[in-house]
Design a protein around this motif. Structure first.
Motif, PDB file in Angstrom:
ATOM      1  N   THR A 133       0.876  -1.273   0.011  1.00 23.70           N
ATOM      2  CA  THR A 133       0.012  -0.024   0.116  1.00 23.70           C
ATOM      3  C   THR A 133       0.945   1.315  -0.027  1.00 23.70           C
ATOM      4  OG1 THR A 133      -1.888  -1.197   1.176  1.00 23.70           O
ATOM      5  CG2 THR A 133      -1.583   1.390   1.318  1.00 23.70           C
ATOM      6  N   ALA A 134       1.767   1.301   0.913  1.00 16.95           N
ATOM      7  CA  ALA A 134       2.791   2.370   1.026  1.00 16.95           C
ATOM      8  C   ALA A 134       3.425   2.642  -0.642  1.00 16.95           C
ATOM      9  CB  ALA A 134       3.770   2.124   2.041  1.00 16.95           C
ATOM     10  N   ALA A 135       3.981   1.484  -1.158  1.00 18.99           N
ATOM     11  CA  ALA A 135       4.623   1.736  -2.678  1.00 18.99           C
ATOM     12  C   ALA A 135       3.747   2.231  -3.676  1.00 18.99           C
ATOM     13  CB  ALA A 135       5.186   0.452  -2.730  1.00 18.99           C
ATOM     14  N   VAL A 136       2.522   1.731  -3.525  1.00 17.81           N
ATOM     15  CA  VAL A 136       1.515   2.292  -4.493  1.00 17.81           C
ATOM     16  C   VAL A 136       1.164   3.774  -4.306  1.00 17.81           C
ATOM     17  CG1 VAL A 136      -1.088   2.282  -5.253  1.00 17.81           C
ATOM     18  CG2 VAL A 136       0.294   0.003  -5.043  1.00 17.81           C
ATOM     19  N   THR A 137       0.958   4.159  -2.899  1.00 24.30           N
ATOM     20  CA  THR A 137       0.471   5.602  -2.857  1.00 24.30           C
ATOM     21  C   THR A 137       1.778   6.657  -3.132  1.00 24.30           C
ATOM     22  OG1 THR A 137      -0.641   4.811  -0.975  1.00 24.30           O
ATOM     23  CG2 THR A 137       0.137   7.050  -0.892  1.00 24.30           C
ATOM     24  N   LEU A 138       3.221   5.981  -2.763  1.00 25.38           N
ATOM     25  CA  LEU A 138       4.156   6.862  -2.868  1.00 25.38           C
ATOM     26  C   LEU A 138       4.611   7.064  -4.521  1.00 25.38           C
ATOM     27  CD1 LEU A 138       6.671   8.141  -1.486  1.00 25.38           C
ATOM     28  CD2 LEU A 138       7.954   5.914  -1.685  1.00 25.38           C
ATOM     29  N   SER A 139       4.028   6.096  -5.128  1.00 23.78           N
ATOM     30  CA  SER A 139       4.201   6.161  -6.573  1.00 23.78           C
ATOM     31  C   SER A 139       2.932   6.754  -7.283  1.00 23.78           C
ATOM     32  CB  SER A 139       4.280   4.656  -7.153  1.00 23.78           C
ATOM     33  OG  SER A 139       5.609   3.963  -6.794  1.00 23.78           O
ATOM     34  N   SER A 140       2.355   7.617  -6.490  1.00 27.21           N
ATOM     35  CA  SER A 140       1.114   8.457  -7.025  1.00 27.21           C
ATOM     36  C   SER A 140      -0.006   7.701  -7.567  1.00 27.21           C
ATOM     37  CB  SER A 140       1.612   9.434  -8.113  1.00 27.21           C
ATOM     38  OG  SER A 140       1.578   8.629  -9.292  1.00 27.21           O
ATOM     39  N   GLY A 141      -0.017   6.426  -6.986  1.00 26.98           N
ATOM     40  CA  GLY A 141      -1.165   5.531  -7.205  1.00 26.98           C
ATOM     41  C   GLY A 141      -2.338   5.435  -6.114  1.00 26.98           C
ATOM     42  N   LYS A 142      -3.348   4.765  -6.353  1.00 24.54           N
ATOM     43  CA  LYS A 142      -4.351   4.573  -5.321  1.00 24.54           C
ATOM     44  C   LYS A 142      -4.304   3.109  -4.960  1.00 24.54           C
ATOM     45  CE  LYS A 142      -9.213   5.352  -4.561  1.00 24.54           C
ATOM     46  NZ  LYS A 142     -10.483   5.695  -4.987  1.00 24.54           N
ATOM     47  N   ALA A 143      -4.245   2.816  -3.798  1.00 24.57           N
ATOM     48  CA  ALA A 143      -4.547   1.506  -3.106  1.00 24.57           C
ATOM     49  C   ALA A 143      -5.852   1.197  -2.819  1.00 24.57           C
ATOM     50  CB  ALA A 143      -3.676   1.242  -2.123  1.00 24.57           C
ATOM     51  N   VAL A 144      -6.310   0.221  -3.528  1.00 26.11           N
ATOM     52  CA  VAL A 144      -7.852  -0.349  -3.379  1.00 26.11           C
ATOM     53  C   VAL A 144      -7.693  -1.670  -2.884  1.00 26.11           C
ATOM     54  CG1 VAL A 144     -10.013  -0.763  -4.522  1.00 26.11           C
ATOM     55  CG2 VAL A 144      -8.499   1.014  -5.502  1.00 26.11           C
ATOM     56  N   HIS A 145      -8.425  -1.944  -1.679  1.00 32.66           N
ATOM     57  CA  HIS A 145      -8.362  -3.124  -0.849  1.00 32.66           C
ATOM     58  C   HIS A 145      -9.452  -3.981  -0.921  1.00 32.66           C
ATOM     59  CE1 HIS A 145      -5.350  -0.395   1.086  1.00 32.66           C
ATOM     60  NE2 HIS A 145      -4.606  -1.338   1.206  1.00 32.66           N
ATOM     61  N   TYR A 146      -9.204  -5.213  -1.443  1.00 35.91           N
ATOM     62  CA  TYR A 146     -10.055  -6.119  -1.559  1.00 35.91           C
ATOM     63  C   TYR A 146     -10.089  -7.101  -0.318  1.00 35.91           C
ATOM     64  CZ  TYR A 146      -6.334  -9.373  -3.336  1.00 35.91           C
ATOM     65  OH  TYR A 146      -5.276 -10.176  -3.601  1.00 35.91           O
TER      66      TYR A 146
END
Length: 405
Positions: A133-146
């Motif tokens: 989640t942190a890596a996605v956020t840091l890379s300007s993406g959005k983490a969507v949790h299933y």
């Protein structure tokens, strides 16, 4: 007063496994307290040594580690990983499809940075290993949790995955064996996830760092072995199977629809080159580690340390009134649930903080794993059986007092 502030990119980035409660643990240690750290899967501190053969080979070859090597890694180490992919039935992997990194963590961040544009979405299990989640956020993406369903042995909810896909969804993360739950997915579940990815043209990101830490005859199947028409990124390394967490030796394997990802792979090559190369001394361990006798097999078999510690931890936890736990089939963690009727916990971080203060035991709260829940804890079962039994007994006595509080 003038202040230097952190980047806005870090506003929603957190890694509570090493968060505020750990800082308090360090403070207590500085005052002389002995803290039992059951918060991190760090085998070495509990007497799980790197196999001697691996240590000897690193020492013997250390003179070869004085200079930079190919940005993707030593040929001999990547060749050993390539042979490992053949054992795992992952088809058509060449040397150039393998990247060595300073642990899987570095490679996860690099993979996300190369893939994501602002607003791109990545499906990640909940609970998750929070670095994803942190890596996605840091890379300007959005983490969507299933959702992973505790009532179904923590297997992913395929309907929930489908419901959370949008036009912005780029990829799906599969953590198998799972950290923190210990779930190991069978082929039917993996094929169901692959079919969803196929329908929506998603990249599959398969974190398999615990693929040999398996119990009770459980078998592990690599996601990439079931799919050659989608781009699959497989992550693995030495930290858990070979108890070499401090070596920081991990690898990324690209397989499947590589012909559809030439531009993305070029981006990965750029990022790989920018860090020059990963730790060469650690790379020297990979060929020996992947060949020959696998000592992890003894540790997870009945009578082995990990097997017996898992059993003791499970029995001790489930004997605490109001505590339940799905018995893990892989990895090295328990993820017990506290009955909300008995323990109406509103702030699980406060719970682990109070446990630390009163019992000098450091755990991680369930909400740190990106789930909307305050009733779970993650407990490492790496201490020897007498120590883990004593620790969980103290946790049980603490919870009794917490229940009354």
């Amino acid at each position: 007063m003038y202040q230097v502030k952190k980047s806005n990119k870090l506003q929603n980035v957190c890694y509570d496994i090493r968060g505020q409660v750990l800082q308090e643990a360090k403070r207590l240690e500085e005052e002389g307290a002995r803290i039992l750290k059951l918060n991190i899967g760090n085998p070495a501190v509990f007497g799980f040594d790197v196999p001697e053969e691996i240590q000897q080979d690193v020492v013997y070859n250390i003179s070869q580690a004085q200079g930079y090597v190919d940005s993707k890694g030593l040929f001999s180490a990547r060749k050993a990983v390539m042979h490992y992919t053949q054992q795992r039935r992952i088809a058509n992997v060449d040397i150039e499809d393998i990247y060595l990194g300073n642990g899987v963590s570095e490679l996860i961040v690099m993979t996300m940075q190369a893939l994501l544009n602002s607003g791109d979405e990545v499906l990640i299990p909940a609970p998750d290993y929070p670095l994803w989640t942190a890596a996605v956020t840091l890379s300007s993406g959005k983490a969507v949790h299933y959702r992973c369903d505790e009532e179904a042995d923590w297997y992913p909810d395929l309907d929930d995955i489908r419901a959370k896909i949008t036009p912005n969804t780029r990829a799906m993360v599969i953590i198998n064996p799972n950290n923190p739950t210990g779930a190991v997915y069978d082929e039917a579940m993996l094929k169901g996830m692959i079919e969803i990815a196929r329908e929506h043209r998603l990249v599959l990101l398969s974190d398999e760092i615990y693929d040999k830490v398996l119990y009770d005859g459980t078998t592990h199947t690599s996601t990439a072995a079931l799919c050659d028409d989608l781009l699959v990124m497989t992550f693995n390394g030495l930290s858990k199977n070979h108890r070499a967490a401090g070596y920081r030796a991990g690898w990324l394997i690209i397989s499947g629809a590589k012909h559809k990802a030439k531009d993305y792979i070029e981006g990965l090559n750029i990022l790989s080159s920018m860090r020059l190369c990963s730790n060469v001394m650690a790379q020297l361990a990979i060929q020996t580690a992947l060949g020959g006798y696998q000592s992890i097999d003894d540790l997870v078999a009945p009578g082995g340390r990990l097997y017996e510690q898992r059993q003791v931890a499970y029995d001790a936890l489930t004997s605490i009134p109001g505590v339940s736990c799905v018995k893990p089939k892989g990895a090295m963690y328990m993820f017990p649930k506290l009955d909300p009727k008995r323990y109406p916990i509103l702030n699980d971080e406060r719970l682990v903080y109070d446990l630390l203060s009163q019992q000098q035991i450091l755990l991680v709260q369930g909400s740190a794993f990106n789930m909307n829940d305050t009733q779970h804890l993650r407990i490492v079962f790496l201490p020897r059986v007498d120590e883990i039994a004593d620790a969980i007994g103290r946790i049980g006595r603490f919870l009794t007092g917490y229940e009354q509080h």
